[in-house]
Design an enzyme around this catalytic site. Structure first.
Site, PDB file in Angstrom:
ATOM      1  N   TRP A 118       0.849  -1.190   0.000  1.00  0.00           N
ATOM      2  CA  TRP A 118       0.000   0.000   0.000  1.00  0.00           C
ATOM      3  C   TRP A 118       0.886   1.243   0.000  1.00  0.00           C
ATOM      4  CZ3 TRP A 118      -4.906  -0.203  -1.205  1.00  0.00           C
ATOM      5  CH2 TRP A 118      -5.699   0.940  -1.074  1.00  0.00           C
ATOM      6  N   ASP A 168      -0.093  11.932  -0.046  1.00  0.00           N
ATOM      7  CA  ASP A 168      -1.181  12.828   0.370  1.00  0.00           C
ATOM      8  C   ASP A 168      -2.393  12.028   0.820  1.00  0.00           C
ATOM      9  OD1 ASP A 168      -2.313  11.899  -1.997  1.00  0.00           O
ATOM     10  OD2 ASP A 168      -2.334  13.846  -2.994  1.00  0.00           O
ATOM     11  N   GLU A 171      -3.150   8.961  -1.342  1.00  0.00           N
ATOM     12  CA  GLU A 171      -2.095   7.987  -1.592  1.00  0.00           C
ATOM     13  C   GLU A 171      -1.335   8.262  -2.891  1.00  0.00           C
ATOM     14  OE1 GLU A 171      -5.214   6.379  -0.614  1.00  0.00           O
ATOM     15  OE2 GLU A 171      -4.625   5.821   1.406  1.00  0.00           O
ATOM     16  N   GLU A 319     -18.444   6.366  -1.829  1.00  0.00           N
ATOM     17  CA  GLU A 319     -17.241   7.203  -1.808  1.00  0.00           C
ATOM     18  C   GLU A 319     -17.354   8.327  -2.830  1.00  0.00           C
ATOM     19  OE1 GLU A 319     -12.711   5.944  -1.358  1.00  0.00           O
ATOM     20  OE2 GLU A 319     -13.436   5.527  -3.382  1.00  0.00           O
TER      21      GLU A 319
END
Length: 366
Positions: A118, A168, A171, A319
């Site tokens: 990640w 940020d 990502e 989202e």
């Protein structure tokens, strides 16, 4: 029944549902999962997402749920005490720890690092949590000593690494120093300043001076230091993090609205290709929060209603939505990679609760 009464009832019902869906999926250990069913988020909790979600829950009046989240963060950070001490010791030896050695941005529910790769080095969540836990404690008259161990770890980590480039909120761009990240750290350090012996006020002022010198263009905040672009997360630097106010705050809100607000739905940034670059509900709530605080109640109500209009028939808030894609050609590749857009996203529901509270319609039914 008058249309305005029906509308208000609908908005209040969505607030009640938002509380219900957040608490339904809260892990027994206290973590708020980012999204319970989305492939890339399932099983993980972000400090940034969770801290804003906890603020919505705290405003709703569910003190036990918010307490459990802050208890979880406190346990996770206390377990990282030795890691932070080692990182700080490396700095005193004039060494630069690799990004892989830094604290993660997301955790499994038991506080471990994720098992899959990640974009993990992000410092904004630690500042956001400090702001969130202090705000929650002040609102409900709670003793911050309950979370002192985790607070001390977060403060030491941020004071040491506040000016280091990192990913940020989205990502991306690990090579940059992002203004929204600096704003979150500023907000957290300013919030905890009265409750710590560490000289955090000096660091907060250094952050402000740096951003004023290198993170502004044409009077408004920018996406990162040295660019003219804006980002949908920048309003957080005004409210709640207080990095700027006055003319700079007003100009920042205006720039975000001009460049990223499309009929109520706020985009992340103009080059966004994630799921085609749709409109993010939580960013609409963030802008609405700022408008409400600035006295633009009409603008805030417009954004709250737009968010409510995006709910699924069951009431779940996604989202993002694809009504106004910036880069539609990239949407299918993300669906093929990770499936349909994360729904429900608990951060969206938490931000809805915050904006609903700002507008005075949040019923405390916890």
């Amino acid at each position: 029944m008058a249309p305005e009464v029906v509308d208000l009832s609908r908005l209040r019902e969505l607030a009640e549902y938002s509380h219900a869906v957040i608490t339904k999926y809260q892990d027994a250990g206290g973590a708020y999962p980012a999204a319970p069913t989305f492939s890339a988020y399932k099983g993980y909790a972000w400090l940034r997402d969770g801290s804003f979600t906890a603020e919505g829950i705290s405003r709703y009046g569910d003190v036990p749920s918010a307490d459990r989240f802050h208890d979880w963060v406190d346990r996770v950070l206390r377990s990282r005490r030795a890691q932070v001490d080692d990182l700080r010791a490396a700095v005193t030896r004039a060494e630069t720890p690799p990004d892989s050695a830094m604290l993660p941005t997301r955790f499994t529910f038991d506080g471990a690092d994720g098992s899959d790769p990640w974009w993990d080095f992000q410092t904004d969540g630690y500042g956001t949590w400090l702001w969130s836990v202090v705000t929650h404690a002040a609102r409900h008259g709670l003793d911050l000593e309950r979370w002192r161990g985790g607070i001390d770890v977060a403060v030491d980590y941020l004071v040491t690494f506040w000016d280091r480039p990192c990913y940020d909120w989205w990502e991306e761009h690990v090579e940059q120093r992002h203004v929204s990240t600096l704003g979150a750290i500023h907000g957290g350090l300013a919030a905890i300043a009265p409750y710590t012996q560490v000289a955090v006020r000096d660091v907060a002022e250094r952050i402000r001076s740096l951003v004023v010198a290198e993170g502004m263009h044409d009077g408004h905040l920018t996406k990162w230091l040295g660019t003219a672009a804006v980002d949908g997360s920048l309003p957080a630097c005004v409210v709640p993090f207080g990095l700027v106010s006055g003319a700079a705050g007003t100009a920042t809100l205006a720039a975000v609205a001009r460049d990223l607000d499309a009929d109520g739905g706020v985009h992340r940034f103009t080059a966004d290709v994630f799921y085609g670059g749709g409109q993010w509900l939580l960013l609409s709530a963030l802008l609405g929060w700022n408008l409400a605080a600035a006295g633009d109640s009409a603008g805030a109500w417009r954004l709250l209603r737009w968010i409510a209009d995006q709910a699924t028939p069951d009431g779940d808030l996604p989202e993002q939505v694809p009504h106004h894609l910036l880069h539609p050609g990239s949407r299918d590749e993300w669906i093929a990679r990770w499936g349909t857009v994360a729904t429900p996203l608990l951060w969206s529901h938490g931000m809805y609760l915050i904006l609903a509270d700002e507008l005075g319609i949040l019923s405390e039914k916890a």
